[in-house]
Design a protein around this motif. Structure first.
Motif, PDB file in Angstrom:
ATOM      1  N   HIS A 187      37.062  32.791  41.998  1.00  0.00           N
ATOM      2  CA  HIS A 187      37.428  34.185  42.270  1.00  0.00           C
ATOM      3  C   HIS A 187      37.337  34.458  43.768  1.00  0.00           C
ATOM      4  N   CYS A 208      40.081  32.751  45.760  1.00  0.00           N
ATOM      5  CA  CYS A 208      41.343  33.478  45.592  1.00  0.00           C
ATOM      6  C   CYS A 208      41.332  34.787  46.378  1.00  0.00           C
ATOM      7  N   ASP A 209      40.207  35.472  46.397  1.00  0.00           N
ATOM      8  CA  ASP A 209      40.089  36.708  47.173  1.00  0.00           C
ATOM      9  C   ASP A 209      40.393  36.458  48.648  1.00  0.00           C
ATOM     10  N   MET A 223      45.957  31.543  41.629  1.00  0.00           N
ATOM     11  CA  MET A 223      45.776  32.492  40.521  1.00  0.00           C
ATOM     12  C   MET A 223      46.317  31.895  39.225  1.00  0.00           C
ATOM     13  N   HIS A 283      45.753  39.441  32.709  1.00  0.00           N
ATOM     14  CA  HIS A 283      46.416  38.346  33.420  1.00  0.00           C
ATOM     15  C   HIS A 283      47.916  38.618  33.502  1.00  0.00           C
ATOM     16  N   MET A 287      48.612  41.191  36.104  1.00  0.00           N
ATOM     17  CA  MET A 287      48.480  40.634  37.449  1.00  0.00           C
ATOM     18  C   MET A 287      49.654  39.715  37.782  1.00  0.00           C
ATOM     19  N   LEU A 305      47.090  45.577  42.815  1.00  0.00           N
ATOM     20  CA  LEU A 305      46.524  44.292  42.403  1.00  0.00           C
ATOM     21  C   LEU A 305      45.053  44.198  42.779  1.00  0.00           C
ATOM     22  N   LEU A 344      42.248  43.387  40.183  1.00  0.00           N
ATOM     23  CA  LEU A 344      41.452  42.176  40.377  1.00  0.00           C
ATOM     24  C   LEU A 344      39.957  42.484  40.417  1.00  0.00           C
ATOM     25  N   GLN A 345      39.587  43.507  41.155  1.00  0.00           N
ATOM     26  CA  GLN A 345      38.173  43.851  41.261  1.00  0.00           C
ATOM     27  C   GLN A 345      37.593  44.214  39.901  1.00  0.00           C
ATOM     28  N   HIS A 401      38.822  43.435  36.926  1.00  0.00           N
ATOM     29  CA  HIS A 401      38.930  42.264  36.061  1.00  0.00           C
ATOM     30  C   HIS A 401      37.796  41.275  36.346  1.00  0.00           C
ATOM     31  N   ASN A 402      37.595  40.974  37.619  1.00  0.00           N
ATOM     32  CA  ASN A 402      36.563  40.003  37.986  1.00  0.00           C
ATOM     33  C   ASN A 402      35.170  40.504  37.632  1.00  0.00           C
TER      34      ASN A 402
END
Length: 150
Positions: free
Chosen positions: A11, A14-15, A44, A77, A80, A106, A110-111, A113-114
């Motif tokens: 994660h 990817c960030d 991703m 997913h 995204m 996004l 993402l935040q 989701h993670n």
């Protein structure tokens, strides 16, 4: 080592790639942005693939839960993936505003989701899968990246 640790670490990787692409778009360096965005998209997709083909099925088999958290993660997913497509289209148009808008959406997704994965789903997976070394090994192989490629 927890089964899902490699995914939490991925994660963050990817960030960093996403931030690089955003910085390039803000500078209107479209060639660099396209390259960084492609690396981000590739990672991703690698991450989603590891979860969808290794982690989620193993968790579902171990717990009998086929809906719930894994179903929500798969849905996110897909959301995204659509936003990644919007980012790529904005790069193709050299559209700073379009890129920025899709990137902001996004980033929020993402935040959230993670956080759900790292604080809820991954601990649940670790509880049920830590004795299954093959799952952890498979995840590691699926998301392994070359540090020197950065």
């Amino acid at each position: 080592m927890p089964t899902t640790l490699v995914l939490a670490q991925h994660h963050h990787y990817c960030d960093d790639l996403f931030a690089d692409a955003e910085g390039a778009a803000a500078a209107e360096d479209w060639e660099r942005c396209a390259e960084r965005l492609q690396r981000f998209v590739d990672e991703m997709n690698r991450h989603f693939g590891a979860e969808e083909t290794i982690l989620f099925p193993a968790f579902e088999q171990a717990t009998g839960m086929t809906g719930g958290p894994t179903q929500v993660m798969r849905m996110e997913h897909e959301q995204m993936r659509a936003l990644l497509g919007s980012l790529a289209a904005a790069v193709g148009r050299q559209d700073v505003d379009g890129f920025s808008g899709a990137a902001q959406t996004l980033l929020i997704l993402l935040q959230q989701h993670n956080l759900k994965e790292e604080n809820i789903l991954y601990p649940m997976c670790d509880q049920h899968l830590d004795s299954r070394a093959a799952v952890g090994d498979g995840l590691k192989a699926a998301v392994e990246t070359l540090a020197e490629a950065r």
